[in-house]
Design an enzyme around this catalytic site. Structure first.
Site, mmCIF file in Angstrom:
data_model
loop_
_atom_site.group_PDB
_atom_site.id
_atom_site.type_symbol
_atom_site.label_atom_id
_atom_site.label_comp_id
_atom_site.label_asym_id
_atom_site.label_seq_id
_atom_site.Cartn_x
_atom_site.Cartn_y
_atom_site.Cartn_z
ATOM 1 N N LYS A 149 26.648 37.904 51.989
ATOM 2 C CA LYS A 149 25.380 37.901 51.248
ATOM 3 C C LYS A 149 24.373 37.017 51.980
ATOM 4 O O LYS A 149 24.088 35.886 51.561
ATOM 5 C CB LYS A 149 25.611 37.447 49.807
ATOM 6 C CG LYS A 149 24.460 37.821 48.877
ATOM 7 C CD LYS A 149 24.874 37.696 47.433
ATOM 8 C CE LYS A 149 23.721 37.896 46.476
ATOM 9 N NZ LYS A 149 23.185 39.248 46.451
ATOM 10 N N LEU A 207 28.002 45.224 49.924
ATOM 11 C CA LEU A 207 28.236 43.931 49.299
ATOM 12 C C LEU A 207 29.258 44.113 48.175
ATOM 13 O O LEU A 207 29.175 45.077 47.404
ATOM 14 C CB LEU A 207 26.936 43.369 48.715
ATOM 15 C CG LEU A 207 27.090 41.954 48.180
ATOM 16 C CD1 LEU A 207 27.180 40.938 49.317
ATOM 17 C CD2 LEU A 207 25.938 41.585 47.264
HETATM 18 N N1 PDD Z 1 21.395 41.406 44.743
HETATM 19 N N2 PDD Z 1 24.249 45.057 46.761
HETATM 20 C C1 PDD Z 1 23.235 44.363 47.283
HETATM 21 C C2 PDD Z 1 22.688 44.760 48.603
HETATM 22 C C3 PDD Z 1 22.704 43.258 46.574
HETATM 23 O O1 PDD Z 1 21.707 42.541 47.103
HETATM 24 C C4 PDD Z 1 23.237 42.921 45.302
HETATM 25 C C5 PDD Z 1 22.720 41.771 44.493
HETATM 26 C C6 PDD Z 1 24.300 43.699 44.800
HETATM 27 C C7 PDD Z 1 24.951 43.385 43.481
HETATM 28 O O2 PDD Z 1 25.721 42.220 43.573
HETATM 29 P P1 PDD Z 1 26.011 41.309 42.299
HETATM 30 O O3 PDD Z 1 26.596 42.191 41.282
HETATM 31 O O4 PDD Z 1 26.985 40.317 42.807
HETATM 32 O O5 PDD Z 1 24.714 40.702 41.887
HETATM 33 C C8 PDD Z 1 24.782 44.750 45.558
HETATM 34 C C9 PDD Z 1 20.846 40.218 44.145
HETATM 35 C C10 PDD Z 1 20.811 40.249 42.664
HETATM 36 C C11 PDD Z 1 19.492 39.921 44.785
HETATM 37 O O6 PDD Z 1 19.391 40.155 45.979
HETATM 38 O O7 PDD Z 1 18.582 39.438 44.118
#
Ligand code: PDD
Length: 287
Positions: A149, A207
């Protein structure tokens, strides 16, 4: 009341919060981040986000800036000072400040840690979920380590902007085989024509969403038939239902893909049920 941010050991007025011009996050996107949804004062799905933060830092060989216990104190204090009950908590760690040179600096700088919080109007968020959103599809053009991330999000930014210009809320990336990987800031799901709940497997370059992970468990416990199996754009358009998951909007029904209605063109019963179940579970297991 003015917003407050945590920056490298101090709480400062948000408007005046700043990092150094040679912060490697600024120059190289050499850093990682996490986002927690805050619901009723609870850091939802807390453990999953801490575990992924540790993993992302490890993959980039950035030292952990502080212990989990200390970090929780900082996160809580950021929420308290900003009086957030429902909102989003953002944390970013970069490798730190050093003269510009691509390879890791020696000696290793102290990692830079920033935490911010913002309020979310939960009634507006519910109304949005009740209506559902549109998504567009766009060619996958990201690097090969989307499991980390990192703050290097330019393809995601451009994809999201394309979505916005098309009147959509999200863009779903499509790989060379015509299979959807995930959204610009969320994971992608469908309930296929056979009624199977499907989302991309984590062997793919995506991710490993914390919301995705919890929802897989919640759905199985609720007796929904689930498969971590890729789907094409065509399958998505022919799906009974579709939705996205992520800390930003939890479980968000998708009602149009590239302008074509999904199912009846309104949020479906499975997505609505899973949204409710996820909200309950992520608070229950939160901090
Ligand atoms: N984004 N895929 C991508 C590319 C993401 O950036 C995110 C989350 C997710 C979902 O992951 P999670 O369920 O752990 O939030 C999937 C965050 C919220 C952001 O960039 O603000």
């Amino acid at each position: 009341m003015s917003r407050v941010a945590y920056v490298n050991g101090r709480f400062v007025r948000h408007a005046e919060a700043a990092v150094h011009i040679e912060d490697r996050g600024y120059q190289f996107a050499d850093g990682v981040y996490e986002v927690w949804a805050i619901a009723g004062g609870v850091l939802t799905d807390a453990e999953g986000h801490f575990a992924r933060l540790t993993r992302s830092l490890g993959e980039l060989k950035i030292p952990t800036p502080m212990s989990r216990e200390a970090l929780i104190v900082v996160l809580r204090e950021t929420l308290r000072r900003n009086r957030i009950k429902d909102g989003l908590l953002y944390l970013q760690v970069t490798r730190g400040v050093a003269p510009r040179d691509h390879a890791f600096p020696l000696p290793a700088p102290t990692p830079a840690l920033v935490v911010t919080a913002k309020r979310v109007d939960s009634a507006a968020a519910e109304a949005r979920a009740a209506k559902g959103v549109a998504v567009i599809t766009t060619p996958e053009n990201r690097w090969g380590r989307c499991d980390i991330k990192t703050v290097g999000l330019l393809p995601n930014v451009l994809a999201k902007q394309s979505a916005r210009e098309a009147g959509a809320a999200e863009a779903w990336f499509v790989d060379d085989l015509g299979l959807i990987t995930e959204g610009a800031s969320s994971n992608a799901w469908i309930i296929d024509a056979q009624g199977v709940l499907r989302t991309r497997d984590i062997q793919a370059n995506i991710l490993r969403g914390v919301t995705r992970n919890t929802l897989l468990r919640v759905a199985r416990e609720a007796g929904v038939s689930v498969e971590e199996r890729p789907f094409t754009v065509e399958e998505a358009k022919l799906a009974k239902e579709a939705f996205t998951t992520g800390a930003g909007a939890q479980v968000l029904p998708v009602v149009r893909i590239d302008g074509a209605a999904v199912g009846a063109g309104e949020p479906g019963p499975v997505a609505r049920r899973l949204r409710r179940l996820y909200m309950e579970e992520s608070r229950r297991t939160g901090l």
